[in-house]
Write a protein that holds these residues in place. Structure first.
Motif, PDB file in Angstrom:
ATOM      1  N   GLU A 138       0.834  -1.210   0.000  1.00 20.71           N
ATOM      2  CA  GLU A 138       0.000   0.000   0.000  1.00 20.71           C
ATOM      3  C   GLU A 138       0.866   1.256   0.000  1.00 20.71           C
ATOM      4  O   GLU A 138       0.558   2.247  -0.677  1.00 20.71           O
ATOM      5  CB  GLU A 138      -0.911  -0.012   1.231  1.00 20.71           C
ATOM      6  CG  GLU A 138      -1.791   1.215   1.385  1.00 20.71           C
ATOM      7  CD  GLU A 138      -2.808   1.381   0.263  1.00 20.71           C
ATOM      8  OE1 GLU A 138      -3.332   2.510   0.113  1.00 20.71           O
ATOM      9  OE2 GLU A 138      -3.082   0.392  -0.458  1.00 20.71           O
ATOM     10  N   LYS A 140       3.883   1.560  -1.314  1.00 19.94           N
ATOM     11  CA  LYS A 140       4.431   1.729  -2.663  1.00 19.94           C
ATOM     12  C   LYS A 140       3.383   2.295  -3.614  1.00 19.94           C
ATOM     13  O   LYS A 140       3.677   3.153  -4.462  1.00 19.94           O
ATOM     14  CB  LYS A 140       4.961   0.385  -3.185  1.00 19.94           C
ATOM     15  CG  LYS A 140       6.187  -0.135  -2.463  1.00 19.94           C
ATOM     16  CD  LYS A 140       7.402   0.750  -2.744  1.00 19.94           C
ATOM     17  CE  LYS A 140       8.652   0.185  -2.118  1.00 19.94           C
ATOM     18  NZ  LYS A 140       9.841   1.011  -2.369  1.00 19.94           N
ATOM     19  N   ASN A 141       2.138   1.807  -3.496  1.00 17.99           N
ATOM     20  CA  ASN A 141       1.067   2.303  -4.370  1.00 17.99           C
ATOM     21  C   ASN A 141       0.831   3.795  -4.163  1.00 17.99           C
ATOM     22  O   ASN A 141       0.670   4.558  -5.124  1.00 17.99           O
ATOM     23  CB  ASN A 141      -0.226   1.525  -4.121  1.00 17.99           C
ATOM     24  CG  ASN A 141      -0.164   0.109  -4.649  1.00 17.99           C
ATOM     25  OD1 ASN A 141       0.595  -0.184  -5.575  1.00 17.99           O
ATOM     26  ND2 ASN A 141      -0.949  -0.796  -4.071  1.00 17.99           N
ATOM     27  N   ARG A 142       0.805   4.218  -2.921  1.00 14.27           N
ATOM     28  CA  ARG A 142       0.546   5.639  -2.632  1.00 14.27           C
ATOM     29  C   ARG A 142       1.713   6.516  -3.082  1.00 14.27           C
ATOM     30  O   ARG A 142       1.497   7.644  -3.538  1.00 14.27           O
ATOM     31  CB  ARG A 142       0.278   5.835  -1.143  1.00 14.27           C
ATOM     32  CG  ARG A 142      -1.003   5.175  -0.665  1.00 14.27           C
ATOM     33  CD  ARG A 142      -1.496   5.832   0.595  1.00 14.27           C
ATOM     34  NE  ARG A 142      -2.579   5.093   1.209  1.00 14.27           N
ATOM     35  CZ  ARG A 142      -3.243   5.482   2.292  1.00 14.27           C
ATOM     36  NH1 ARG A 142      -2.899   6.627   2.886  1.00 14.27           N
ATOM     37  NH2 ARG A 142      -4.202   4.763   2.798  1.00 14.27           N
ATOM     38  N   ARG A 144       3.597   5.897  -5.644  1.00 17.01           N
ATOM     39  CA  ARG A 144       3.465   6.002  -7.106  1.00 17.01           C
ATOM     40  C   ARG A 144       2.344   6.957  -7.499  1.00 17.01           C
ATOM     41  O   ARG A 144       2.473   7.723  -8.463  1.00 17.01           O
ATOM     42  CB  ARG A 144       3.226   4.614  -7.702  1.00 17.01           C
ATOM     43  CG  ARG A 144       4.487   3.766  -7.802  1.00 17.01           C
ATOM     44  CD  ARG A 144       4.262   2.522  -8.635  1.00 17.01           C
ATOM     45  NE  ARG A 144       3.391   1.572  -7.943  1.00 17.01           N
ATOM     46  CZ  ARG A 144       3.833   0.600  -7.161  1.00 17.01           C
ATOM     47  NH1 ARG A 144       5.136   0.449  -6.965  1.00 17.01           N
ATOM     48  NH2 ARG A 144       2.986  -0.224  -6.574  1.00 17.01           N
ATOM     49  N   GLU A 145       1.235   6.912  -6.766  1.00 22.56           N
ATOM     50  CA  GLU A 145       0.117   7.811  -7.068  1.00 22.56           C
ATOM     51  C   GLU A 145       0.531   9.271  -6.963  1.00 22.56           C
ATOM     52  O   GLU A 145       0.103  10.115  -7.748  1.00 22.56           O
ATOM     53  CB  GLU A 145      -1.049   7.528  -6.117  1.00 22.56           C
ATOM     54  CG  GLU A 145      -1.769   6.216  -6.393  1.00 22.56           C
ATOM     55  CD  GLU A 145      -2.792   5.890  -5.318  1.00 22.56           C
ATOM     56  OE1 GLU A 145      -2.970   6.746  -4.400  1.00 22.56           O
ATOM     57  OE2 GLU A 145      -3.403   4.808  -5.371  1.00 22.56           O
ATOM     58  N   LYS A 146       1.363   9.579  -5.979  1.00 18.54           N
ATOM     59  CA  LYS A 146       1.823  10.959  -5.788  1.00 18.54           C
ATOM     60  C   LYS A 146       3.063  11.280  -6.631  1.00 18.54           C
ATOM     61  O   LYS A 146       3.576  12.396  -6.568  1.00 18.54           O
ATOM     62  CB  LYS A 146       2.135  11.201  -4.299  1.00 18.54           C
ATOM     63  CG  LYS A 146       0.908  11.188  -3.403  1.00 18.54           C
ATOM     64  CD  LYS A 146       1.302  11.436  -1.957  1.00 18.54           C
ATOM     65  CE  LYS A 146       0.066  11.563  -1.069  1.00 18.54           C
ATOM     66  NZ  LYS A 146      -0.650  12.820  -1.311  1.00 18.54           N
ATOM     67  N   GLU A 147       3.548  10.267  -7.362  1.00 16.46           N
ATOM     68  CA  GLU A 147       4.758  10.420  -8.175  1.00 16.46           C
ATOM     69  C   GLU A 147       5.954  10.832  -7.320  1.00 16.46           C
ATOM     70  O   GLU A 147       6.791  11.643  -7.721  1.00 16.46           O
ATOM     71  CB  GLU A 147       4.533  11.431  -9.311  1.00 16.46           C
ATOM     72  CG  GLU A 147       3.458  10.980 -10.290  1.00 16.46           C
ATOM     73  CD  GLU A 147       3.296  11.949 -11.447  1.00 16.46           C
ATOM     74  OE1 GLU A 147       3.805  13.096 -11.344  1.00 16.46           O
ATOM     75  OE2 GLU A 147       2.679  11.573 -12.449  1.00 16.46           O
TER      76      GLU A 147
END
Length: 865
Positions: A138, A140-142, A144-147
């Motif tokens: 989770e 890592k996903n967040r 990536r979402e925020k770049e």
């Protein structure tokens, strides 16, 4: 060009070797730290004219390859706190820091989750790590979402970007790399590189904990041969024992004066500080006294600055206010701070106010118009309520802005730098993800103190002007003629990890074993780094001064000091005892004189007697000389869980007093309560141990249910008795009365439980190899001698938490009462042997303690194997 290796002996100048490679702008040189890069740049410019090669630190080189710079850590922590809230701000932040450290480490080590899950043997560990994996995914996903970029992204992209390095540079030269991550080793193997190593090799050095172990790991990884060089201790060594920390100032003062008398250039003198708290004192009290210039580059603790003491005084003032009024004593302490006295108009006003202060608590308006009334109290009003970290930092930023503007700060380092460092920290952090979390009112000042105490003031100086004062890691590669190292105590050199790592060492070892390489750092790898520095000083410097503090929490001299004093690098060195008396050096007697135990002052316990049988030399070092080393942690006991089990069982049986227990409900309530007390922010390692211990406590209750009804007579009973001229002591965990008999019980939570079967006094082999112990015999002897049990109606048992069962002691054909009498005679003969002046304390080179013995460096067992 394929990877090649250039060897430089420790006493040689690695910069001269590097400069001889005819560097050009088509070369890149990667240094282990910023300090060595800057030092080489100055060295190179004095030797050469023209274009410098590209100079990187390893961190900068990774960013160059990846094209990425990691996002501020505070943003990553904010995301983790959001994913896994743990209640209070402080606890959530502490746990998030542990998780982030763990995630960064496994990314850098290129460790897959399948490797981590492979080491799981217990269901609680599998469940726990499954939750951690979900948090990781989770997180890592967040990101990536925020770049946003974390360190794992940098490592992965850097490995992909090695082609970029090939296009830019003909050669990439790595200067003396030590503890590299898996990702860094893969990058080195993939680019056209030359690796310069300061190295010497022997069979012992290939073992973890030896000085050049890291070099051998790298060479093995690269498929290179390991050459053999003969080690030679070049430095003349002096050792000093300080009465306190100030005492070691005499040692440093003496070393500097000797260097000046010998006409050694100041820049060739290095004062290496395992602890930064000495830095400002050295620069102000010694350098200024003799007019010696110094280059202070290491990070000074912010808490050593007057600004920190001022803020701490203000925090105390607001904390102790009552009904909006300020406590007079705390107010006067604030007025006494030199920053306030620096302003004459304020000083005069304060003197007038002091005369008019009569009440214990006074209202702020009684002080008059001052910056205290208008700014200090009002700005920190935000801390009285639950506010976000951003609001808390805004208030603190406003406060220090006013203080810097209004107060006339005395000139000199590090006063002004303290304001700059604090301001930069506040500005950088307050608008990150971390800033949106609320800090509890009662924890606000505690949190601020913790944050401020962790700040460092870095002042980069000139490497060729003045005595060089730096940290241990900073000193790497720099060719000093004189090296001065104060605070050579265990816990400082080598230093343990400041924070317990999330993944336990045993799990790390199994992951490394499966991978066929050291992907994750172990504690012994860390010890190798310190051993490397010490051996470089020994072989590279002309004079080496070592000092340790006697009266210190970590008062054991470093293992490296012990090696020197015992003559492992030439003749034995007698430490000089010093106190700070304007530079006077006091001589003292030989440190390691032959000492015989005084029976009137020494207590013999079963643990000490067992150790004597297994290795008399270790007994001598540990209990006669009092050298205390860090010991390997046992599987269940760790740093405190073993004691926690004992305390849990003591409280449990003090409540019920009769058994067997119906269930373990109350037992687990007590355990959870004590666990929260001792481990408010548990690490992953501790949580794992907790689950293991709970499972084994459950099994313990099941075993207790199988017993006949019993009554608890004694708990944690400490017994001391005099036997002849010897004092014998033991602590008995528990004594029960069961079916008309006494039952003496000893809990064993550790990794190994010695067989409790009785031994024959004239056959010591089982005692020497650790298969048997005198522990239960000693307990029975002490209890019967005090008349508290009848040996003919007594059973003695171990309960092994590892094997989940009772192990009962069996008596010989003589019967228990006669055996107690025989044991007394055996015990007295052993104790007389221990104190016999003509009986040497010989090492037992076949002891099963050898592999994990913390005194191996003093014993040098490997020379005899």
């Amino acid at each position: 060009m394929s990877t090649s290796v250039e060897f430089v002996r420790p006493h040689e100048n690695i910069f001269e070797k590097l400069e001889s490679l005819d560097l050009s702008f088509r070369d890149a040189v990667v240094f282990p730290n910023e300090r060595s890069r800057f030092y080489f740049r100055e060295f190179y410019l004095k030797k050469k004219e023209g274009v410098l090669p590209s100079l990187f630190t390893m961190e900068e080189f990774l960013s160059f390859l990846s094209g990425k710079v990691p996002t501020d850590q505070e943003n990553s922590l904010g995301i983790l706190m959001d994913i896994h809230p743990s209640g209070s701000f402080s606890i959530s932040l502490a746990y998030a820091e542990k998780l982030l450290e763990f995630f960064n480490e496994i990314d850098a080590g290129m460790v897959g989750w399948d490797e981590i899950e492979w080491v799981a043997e217990y269901e609680p560990w599998k469940r726990f790590m499954d939750e951690v994996r979900k948090i990781y995914e989770e997180y890592k996903n967040r990101m990536r979402e925020k770049e946003w970029v974390d360190k794992g992204d940098v490592y992965r992209e850097a490995i992909k970007g090695v082609e970029k390095a090939r296009r830019h540079f003909e050669r990439i030269i790595f200067v003396n790399p030590l503890a590299l991550t898996t990702a860094e080793r893969r990058i080195i193997r993939s680019v056209p590189s030359i690796i310069l190593l300061q190295t010497l090799v022997s069979e012992e050095d290939r073992i973890p904990g030896r000085p050049f172990h890291h070099h051998h790991r790298l060479l093995k990884y690269l498929g290179k041969e390991i050459p053999s060089f003969e080690f030679e201790a070049r430095a003349a060594i002096e050792v000093y024992e300080g009465e306190d920390r100030h005492g070691l100032l005499s040692m440093m003062e003496h070393a500097l004066l000797c260097a000046m008398d010998a006409n050694i250039p100041p820049e060739k003198v290095g004062i290496i500080l395992p602890d930064p708290s000495y830095a400002r004192v050295i620069s102000e009290r010694i350098m200024e006294r003799y007019g010696i210039k110094c280059n202070l580059t290491m990070g000074l603790p912010f808490m050593e600055t007057p600004l920190y003491s001022l803020l701490d005084t203000i925090f105390t003032l607001v904390e102790t206010e009552k009904d909006g009024k300020l406590r007079k004593d705390d107010l006067l302490e604030l007025f006494s701070h030199p920053y306030f006295y620096a302003r004459k108009d304020l000083k005069d006003r304060i003197e007038k106010v002091k005369k008019n202060l009569e009440e214990t608590y006074i209202p702020p308006d009684a002080i008059g118009d001052s910056i205290l009334q208008s700014e200090v109290v009002s700005v920190l009003d935000c801390v009285r309520k639950k506010r976000t970290l951003r609001e808390l930092y805004d208030g603190l930023l406003s406060l220090i802005t006013v203080l810097e503007r209004e107060l006339e700060i005395p000139p000199g380092y590090p006063h002004a730098d303290g304001f700059n460092v604090l301001t930069r920290h506040l500005v950088r952090v307050k608008d990150t993800e971390l800033g949106r979390f609320s800090v509890e009112q009662e924890k606000s000042f505690e949190f601020l103190r913790e944050i401020l105490s962790g700040l460092r003031i870095h002042k980069f100086g000139e490497p060729f002007k003045g005595v060089q004062i730096m940290g241990v890691l900073e000193s790497r590669l720099i060719p000093f003629e004189v090296v001065v190292v104060p605070l050579m105590n265990e816990g400082y050199f080598p230093s343990p990890r400041k924070k317990e790592l999330f993944l336990p060492d045993d799990a790390r070892g199994r992951i490394n074993e499966r991978a066929g390489e050291d992907k994750l750092e172990l504690q012994r790898h860390r010890d190798s780094t310190f051993s490397y520095f010490f051996h470089v000083w020994l072989s590279g410097a002309k004079k080496l001064y070592l000092g340790y503090v006697k009266e210190e929490k970590k008062s054991t001299p470093s293992r490296f000091v012990e090696q020197v004093t015992l003559g492992l690098y030439g003749e034995e060195v007698k430490p000089v005892k010093v106190g700070y008396e304007g530079g006077e050096i006091k001589k003292r007697e030989r440190f390691f004189e032959r000492r015989i135990i005084n029976p009137d002052e020494f207590e013999f316990s079963p643990t000490r007697i067992d150790l004597y049988f297994q290795c008399p030399y270790r007994f001598y070092l540990e209990y006669v000389l009092g050298i205390r080393e860090e010991k390997e942690e046992e599987e269940l006991e760790g740093k405190g869980l073993g004691k926690l089990v004992h305390e849990t069982l003591q409280r449990f049986y003090s409540e019920i007093r009769e058994g067997p227990p119906e269930d373990g409900k109350r037992l687990f309530e007590i355990f959870e309560e004590l666990f929260r007390r001792d481990y408010p922010v548990p690490s992953g390692r501790t949580l794992l141990r907790k689950e293991l211990v709970k499972e084994r406590l459950r099994m313990f209750v099941e075993e207790e249910k199988k017993r006949k009804p019993f009554k608890v007579l004694m708990l944690e009973r400490s017994i001391t008795t005099q036997t002849g001229r010897f004092r014998i002591k033991g602590v008995v965990d528990r004594v029960d009365e069961e079916d008309g008999r006494f039952v003496v019980i000893d809990y064993k939570t550790g990794y190994q439980v010695k067989t409790p079967l009785s031994f024959t006094p004239d056959d010591r082999e089982d005692l020497r190899n650790g298969k048997r112990s005198v522990q239960l015999d000693t307990y029975l002897y002490l209890l019967s001698k005090r008349g508290e049990v009848d040996p003919d109606r007594t059973e003695v048992r171990f309960y092994s938490f590892r094997e989940n069962k009772y192990l009962e002691k069996r008596f010989t054909k003589y019967g228990s009462k006669r055996e107690v009498e025989l044991f007394e005679g055996f015990l007295i003969s052993v104790l007389e042997e221990i104190v016999d002046e003509n009986n040497p304390f010989e090492p037992n080179y076949e002891s099963n303690l050898c592999d994990s013995c913390p005194y191996a460096a003093l014993c040098r067992r490997w020379e005899y194997v």
